[in-house]
Design a protein around this motif. Structure first.
Motif, mmCIF file in Angstrom:
data_model
loop_
_atom_site.group_PDB
_atom_site.id
_atom_site.type_symbol
_atom_site.label_atom_id
_atom_site.label_comp_id
_atom_site.label_asym_id
_atom_site.label_seq_id
_atom_site.Cartn_x
_atom_site.Cartn_y
_atom_site.Cartn_z
ATOM 1 N N GLU A 49 50.414 44.962 -17.384
ATOM 2 C CA GLU A 49 50.937 45.613 -18.580
ATOM 3 C C GLU A 49 51.738 46.853 -18.193
ATOM 4 O OE1 GLU A 49 47.560 44.482 -21.946
ATOM 5 O OE2 GLU A 49 48.061 46.585 -21.551
ATOM 6 N N VAL A 50 52.895 47.002 -18.846
ATOM 7 C CA VAL A 50 53.720 48.202 -18.719
ATOM 8 C C VAL A 50 53.887 48.784 -20.112
ATOM 9 C CG1 VAL A 50 55.967 49.130 -18.062
ATOM 10 C CG2 VAL A 50 54.930 47.291 -16.705
ATOM 11 N N TRP A 51 53.502 50.032 -20.284
ATOM 12 C CA TRP A 51 53.621 50.722 -21.567
ATOM 13 C C TRP A 51 54.771 51.725 -21.473
ATOM 14 C CZ3 TRP A 51 48.687 51.890 -24.771
ATOM 15 C CH2 TRP A 51 47.840 50.783 -24.756
ATOM 16 N N LEU A 98 49.433 57.582 -20.830
ATOM 17 C CA LEU A 98 48.494 57.053 -19.848
ATOM 18 C C LEU A 98 47.075 57.037 -20.410
ATOM 19 C CD1 LEU A 98 47.851 56.044 -17.006
ATOM 20 C CD2 LEU A 98 47.678 58.439 -16.280
ATOM 21 N N ARG A 99 46.676 58.101 -21.061
ATOM 22 C CA ARG A 99 45.307 58.172 -21.586
ATOM 23 C C ARG A 99 45.089 57.171 -22.725
ATOM 24 N NH1 ARG A 99 41.710 61.734 -20.183
ATOM 25 N NH2 ARG A 99 42.261 63.181 -18.498
ATOM 26 N N ASN A 137 49.382 53.511 -12.750
ATOM 27 C CA ASN A 137 50.359 54.443 -12.191
ATOM 28 C C ASN A 137 51.248 54.922 -13.326
ATOM 29 O OD1 ASN A 137 53.031 54.737 -9.943
ATOM 30 N ND2 ASN A 137 51.046 55.635 -9.542
ATOM 31 N N LEU A 138 51.866 56.081 -13.141
ATOM 32 C CA LEU A 138 52.611 56.761 -14.206
ATOM 33 C C LEU A 138 53.939 57.258 -13.658
ATOM 34 C CD1 LEU A 138 52.562 58.083 -17.103
ATOM 35 C CD2 LEU A 138 51.492 60.071 -16.010
ATOM 36 N N SER A 139 54.967 57.220 -14.514
ATOM 37 C CA SER A 139 56.273 57.753 -14.131
ATOM 38 C C SER A 139 56.968 58.285 -15.381
ATOM 39 C CB SER A 139 57.137 56.662 -13.483
ATOM 40 O OG SER A 139 58.390 57.182 -13.082
ATOM 41 N N HIS A 140 57.763 59.322 -15.204
ATOM 42 C CA HIS A 140 58.569 59.797 -16.329
ATOM 43 C C HIS A 140 59.847 60.424 -15.816
ATOM 44 C CE1 HIS A 140 57.333 64.097 -15.806
ATOM 45 N NE2 HIS A 140 56.179 63.569 -15.429
ATOM 46 N N VAL A 145 59.086 57.763 -20.625
ATOM 47 C CA VAL A 145 57.871 57.767 -19.816
ATOM 48 C C VAL A 145 57.344 56.343 -19.785
ATOM 49 C CG1 VAL A 145 57.357 60.158 -20.360
ATOM 50 C CG2 VAL A 145 56.352 58.357 -21.744
ATOM 51 N N ALA A 146 56.645 55.995 -18.699
ATOM 52 C CA ALA A 146 56.156 54.628 -18.526
ATOM 53 C C ALA A 146 54.900 54.645 -17.674
ATOM 54 C CB ALA A 146 57.227 53.759 -17.865
ATOM 55 N N CYS A 147 53.983 53.734 -17.967
ATOM 56 C CA CYS A 147 52.813 53.557 -17.119
ATOM 57 C C CYS A 147 52.550 52.070 -16.938
ATOM 58 C CB CYS A 147 51.578 54.265 -17.680
ATOM 59 S SG CYS A 147 50.876 53.540 -19.173
#
Length: 296
Positions: A49-51, A98-99, A137-140, A145-147
């Motif tokens: 899953e990618v949010w 992320l949370r 994992n997290l990126s912005h 923003v995406a996790c």
């Protein structure tokens, strides 16, 4: 060894395929947290899953009111130390996303998710959740923003705003292998910036997944955007494993890539991209990238 050949289906933003309310919102209800956790983890055994979240779609004060209560006390304090509102907004949005994602899969309020980082700074679940099979994992970047979240598979994600790079050639020599530079130089002038960020997001997603980050020997690692394969010459052959890669431009201004270790008893069948609506707490599927077996 196998890699996964992926086929994509997607819908424009605004076309609703499904919605799911999240913890922390009034619409969220679960009759049995344990049952929900089992079913969600079962789904993640087959899918990645990618949010995604576009933080600039909300006024900064409204976003702060939604996101700030979802963070831990330490994250709340850190958010208040940013000098520029833009940086504060993206930090709040990224960590709230992320949370919400982890709280959804752990069947607990977002604020109660416990996390720590390893010696290279890669985050992982901690405390009462330390035995969970979830990896994330997290990126912005500016405007997005995406996790990523997986079951029992180390993973990485990177998102970048596509922009002109006057020093592209010099940057490429620093972070790309000879084969990657040759591929980049073969691209048309008009699309070379886009190609640069496609290649870079793939590479950064991989080095984040390995946990090495920018300490990785970048010039010894080659990602091929055409075949979505990696050649990591910094590792002995016996330590190399199968990886699943995907990249996507979710809008004209952004490049995104994911990397997921793809070994074990079962293979990942798909990468599912979802947009989160912070106001309603609902997720909307934007794209599904289905995988099929292919020999590497």
């Amino acid at each position: 060894m196998y890699h996964r050949a992926l086929q994509a289906s997607h819908v424009p933003r605004g076309s609703l395929l499904f919605t799911t309310a999240l913890p922390g919102h009034a619409e969220y209800h679960r009759s049995s947290a344990d049952t929900g956790l089992i079913s969600m983890n079962h789904c993640l055994q087959q899918e990645v899953e990618v949010w995604l979240l576009w933080p600039e779609s909300l006024p900064p004060e409204e976003l702060r009111q939604i996101c700030f209560p979802l963070l831990s006390a330490e994250e709340q304090q850190r958010s208040q130390r940013f000098h520029f509102e833009h940086d504060r907004t993206h930090y709040l949005a990224a960590h709230a996303l992320l949370r919400l994602c982890l709280g959804h899969h752990l069947a607990c309020p977002p604020q109660q998710v416990q996390m720590a980082t390893d010696r290279n700074g890669k985050p992982h679940l901690a405390g009462q959740f330390s035995a969970s099979p979830l990896h994330f994992n997290l990126s912005h970047t500016g405007g997005m923003v995406a996790c990523i979240v997986t079951h029992s598979r180390t993973c990485g994600i990177d998102v970048e705003r596509i922009r002109p790079l006057p020093e592209m050639a010099g940057m490429a020599r620093t972070v790309f292998s000879a084969a990657e530079i040759a591929w980049l130089e073969s691209q048309e002038d008009a699309t070379r910036s886009q190609a640069f960020f496609t290649l870079w997001t793939l590479k950064e997603a991989y080095i984040k997944a390995t946990g090495l980050g920018m300490s990785a020997p970048l010039q010894k690692i080659t990602l091929d955007p055409a075949t979505l394969r990696v050649e990591d010459h910094s590792l002995p052959a016996q330590l190399r494993v199968a990886w699943l890669f995907d990249y996507w431009h979710p809008d004209p201004e952004h490049a995104l890539a994911v990397a997921c270790q793809n070994t074990g008893a079962s293979f990942t069948n798909a990468v599912v991209y979802q947009e989160l609506d912070l106001v309603t707490g609902q997720r909307q599927q934007l794209r599904r990238r289905d995988a099929g077996n292919a020999l590497q």
